[in-house]
Design an enzyme around this catalytic site. Structure first.
Site, PDB file in Angstrom:
ATOM      1  N   LYS A  43       1.654 -39.037  -5.378  1.00 26.33           N
ATOM      2  CA  LYS A  43       1.772 -37.599  -5.140  1.00 26.33           C
ATOM      3  C   LYS A  43       2.088 -36.900  -6.442  1.00 26.33           C
ATOM      4  O   LYS A  43       2.805 -37.435  -7.292  1.00 26.33           O
ATOM      5  CB  LYS A  43       2.890 -37.314  -4.126  1.00 26.33           C
ATOM      6  CG  LYS A  43       3.161 -35.824  -3.894  1.00 26.33           C
ATOM      7  CD  LYS A  43       4.288 -35.599  -2.893  1.00 26.33           C
ATOM      8  CE  LYS A  43       4.575 -34.123  -2.711  1.00 26.33           C
ATOM      9  NZ  LYS A  43       5.652 -33.860  -1.729  1.00 26.33           N
ATOM     10  N   GLU A  90      15.293 -25.069   1.055  1.00 25.84           N
ATOM     11  CA  GLU A  90      15.467 -26.519   0.916  1.00 25.84           C
ATOM     12  C   GLU A  90      16.803 -26.888   0.288  1.00 25.84           C
ATOM     13  O   GLU A  90      17.072 -26.581  -0.876  1.00 25.84           O
ATOM     14  CB  GLU A  90      14.330 -27.113   0.083  1.00 25.84           C
ATOM     15  CG  GLU A  90      14.375 -28.630   0.012  1.00 25.84           C
ATOM     16  CD  GLU A  90      13.074 -29.241  -0.494  1.00 25.84           C
ATOM     17  OE1 GLU A  90      12.997 -30.481  -0.546  1.00 25.84           O
ATOM     18  OE2 GLU A  90      12.155 -28.489  -0.830  1.00 25.84           O
TER      19      GLU A  90
END
Length: 289
Positions: A43, A90
């Site tokens: 990723k 977050e």
């Protein structure tokens, strides 16, 4: 003077420039996907920016006010009279006594004003094999980083859906109990940061791809905003959904996680949706994203 390539917005008094331009961002995603196909990377997170300039001085309190109550709101002074401000959804890590919490988000979909379509998008995200795989990479990295510090660690096997005003996210709340009560929250933050949610994995290779493909310096974007006290307690959020503000200028940031199966146009649309948190606080058109 306006930056090179600046173009007027439909909103009066604002000028904008996208770095990179949308077509160049999609091309960078394609290059990242080619690298993923070659192996070695699982990723990489690619970001882009929108630079805004106003004829009038920017009203920082007026910008911050609509962000309050939306996740972790912050306004942190930077060198040179600048301010990093935003509303992050977050939580990287909190510590209260021996209780530790991290709440990674990865896998996203834009909200929709039509309730039926909004529910469809949420359900599609929850069932997306690509997004679930991307999310699991982040959760596993967070658990691995916290495990040496925690006597017990609870890691749910399936993410939940969470939402902001503009986005749906896959969310996993990881909780633990410190082995050593003297471990301070900043030690935990240093062990965790950067997670694959803002960098990628493996970290070294993802960093190299970011340096190669992003034509700007992230500055304080994707860093941390939060607090700590003398006892070592505190909360630190990931500095996303944010902008760097000077007297007449703002630079907005948004990123997307690229994994095998990512679609360049979909990732471009995801970043555009993430810009909306700050654009709506400014009261300017979403169209520039």
């Amino acid at each position: 003077p306006l930056p090179p390539g600046a173009a007027p917005l439909v909103s009066g008094g604002w000028w904008s420039r996208r770095v990179p331009e949308p077509a160049a961002y999609a091309a960078a995603v394609r290059r990242a996907l080619a690298e993923l196909e070659r192996g070695g990377l699982a990723k990489v997170v690619l970001a882009r920016t929108v630079e805004l300039r106003s004829d009038e001085p920017i009203d920082l309190p007026g910008l911050l006010r609509p962000l309050l109550g939306h996740g972790y709101s912050f306004a942190a002074p930077l060198p040179g009279g600048r301010t990093l401000t935003g509303a992050s959804p977050e939580l990287l890590v909190s510590r209260h006594g021996r209780a530790v919490v991290s709440n990674p988000l990865a896998g996203s979909a834009a909200r929709c004003a039509d309730p039926a379509e909004d529910r469809r998008r949420a359900a599609a995200l929850a069932a997306s094999a690509k997004d679930l795989r991307e999310h699991r990479l982040v959760v596993e990295a967070v658990a691995d980083a916290l495990a040496p510090y925690c006597a017990g660690l609870e890691v749910p096997g399936t993410p939940e859906l969470t939402s902001t005003e503009t986005m749906w996210h896959l969310s996993t709340r990881v909780t633990g109990t410190l082995r050593d009560p003297d471990t301070r929250v900043l030690a935990l933050a240093a062990a965790l940061h950067p997670t694959p949610a803002v960098c990628g994995t493996p970290e070294a290779g993802a960093r190299r791809m970011i340096e190669e493909l992003e034509p700007f310096d992230r500055g304080f974007y994707a860093g941390l905003a939060g607090w700590t006290d003398a006892a070592g307690d505190g909360e630190w959020a990931v500095a996303i959904r944010c902008a760097e503000v000077a007297e007449h200028t703002l630079r907005l940031y948004a990123g997307a996680g690229i994994v095998t199966g990512s679609d360049p146009e979909a990732e471009l649309a995801e970043t555009a949706a993430k810009f909306r948190t700050m654009l709506r606080a400014l009261g300017v058109s979403d169209a520039l994203a």
